[in-house]
Enzyme design. Sequence first.
Site, PDB file in Angstrom:
ATOM      1  N   ARG A 260       2.306   4.101  -5.234  1.00 20.04           N
ATOM      2  CA  ARG A 260       2.843   5.465  -5.094  1.00 20.04           C
ATOM      3  C   ARG A 260       3.816   5.616  -3.937  1.00 20.04           C
ATOM      4  O   ARG A 260       4.829   6.277  -4.080  1.00 20.04           O
ATOM      5  CB  ARG A 260       1.725   6.490  -5.051  1.00 20.04           C
ATOM      6  CG  ARG A 260       0.847   6.405  -3.854  1.00 20.04           C
ATOM      7  CD  ARG A 260      -0.343   7.299  -4.025  1.00 20.04           C
ATOM      8  NE  ARG A 260      -1.338   6.660  -4.874  1.00 20.04           N
ATOM      9  CZ  ARG A 260      -2.205   7.311  -5.612  1.00 20.04           C
ATOM     10  NH1 ARG A 260      -2.216   8.603  -5.642  1.00 20.04           N
ATOM     11  NH2 ARG A 260      -3.087   6.655  -6.330  1.00 20.04           N
TER      12      ARG A 260
ATOM     13  N   HIS B 180       1.207   5.611   9.533  1.00 23.86           N
ATOM     14  CA  HIS B 180       1.795   5.842   8.205  1.00 23.86           C
ATOM     15  C   HIS B 180       2.512   7.189   8.343  1.00 23.86           C
ATOM     16  O   HIS B 180       2.060   8.208   7.829  1.00 23.86           O
ATOM     17  CB  HIS B 180       0.679   5.890   7.171  1.00 23.86           C
ATOM     18  CG  HIS B 180       1.131   5.880   5.745  1.00 23.86           C
ATOM     19  ND1 HIS B 180       2.465   5.983   5.369  1.00 23.86           N
ATOM     20  CD2 HIS B 180       0.433   5.782   4.585  1.00 23.86           C
ATOM     21  CE1 HIS B 180       2.540   5.945   4.047  1.00 23.86           C
ATOM     22  NE2 HIS B 180       1.327   5.828   3.547  1.00 23.86           N
TER      23      HIS B 180
END
Length: 308
Positions: free
Chosen positions: A58, A136
């Site tokens: 994703r 992240h």
Amino acid sequence: MQWRHKDLLGLEELTAEEIDGILEQTRAFREVSQRTVKKVPALQGKTIVNLFLEPSTRTRASFELAAKRLSADIVNFQESSSSLAKGETLKDMARNIEALKVDCIVMRHASSGAPHLLARCVKASIINAGDGAHEHPTQALLDLFTIRDKIGKIEGLRVLFVGDITHSRVARSNIWGMSKFGAKVTVCGPRTLIPYDIGSLGVNVSHDLSSSIRECDVLYLLRIQHERQRRHLFPSNREYARFFGVNESLLNGARKNLLVLHPGPINRGVELSGDASEGPQSLILEQVTNGLAVRMAVLYLVSGSGES
Ligand code: NCD
């Protein structure tokens, strides 16, 4: 907004104003995906490389689509098919990619610090798409955007992260980002999944999910990162689900307008039951939609200012 960094490596090093700037740009780009023709020429002529050296579907697809919506050219490099498998070093690989005159490299790597190393040895801008258990940043940006879009602010919100905090780059980036905006963060999970020094990041620690859930505005569930755990840190998924899994009945005890987030992929029935993941409080699919706009904003700001 004037972006003044070569790279985007983490939220730790950004100010609240800089994060705000990215979120404002995100709002402008979110509208592009609602048009019939979902494309703008903002990065026409720029070349972006997706360098994903750890499995990902994703996040890789989200960056790829974001680049395409900005009219950039994008090339995908993946671990299984890359020359790293033939013994090339990361640095050599990056230099070879750069010799193709790319403007920006989006990188995911299993080791913390790998994008930072690359950022020092190439002129192209580096975007960290997840480095080990470290950061992240685009995930945390899309989470901040999604929460602010719903509630209108981050300041003063009580945010509860549940799960594998030790191995979570998502939690770490979010803790940096949310704290800069004045949220009150608590982490919850089995003792074996919470770093003993996590308090130094300014968060509270809880081991009692049902009482903590009643006191939060945002519930953020994390996946157990089996691939990063070097030994068994809890007896079984069933036992984990019993003490730290979220289901409808637990949510019934929470605030009515609680928001539920998860970065995906979900392990249904472990950290989150199927009905709870699809309930009215869940923002999981909105996170995915907003992720695309955040990545458009980041690619635009970073490649716009990077040397090429
Ligand atoms: C997250 C990651 O890779 O860190 N997922 C993602 O970006 N789609 C969270 C996870 O893998 O649990």
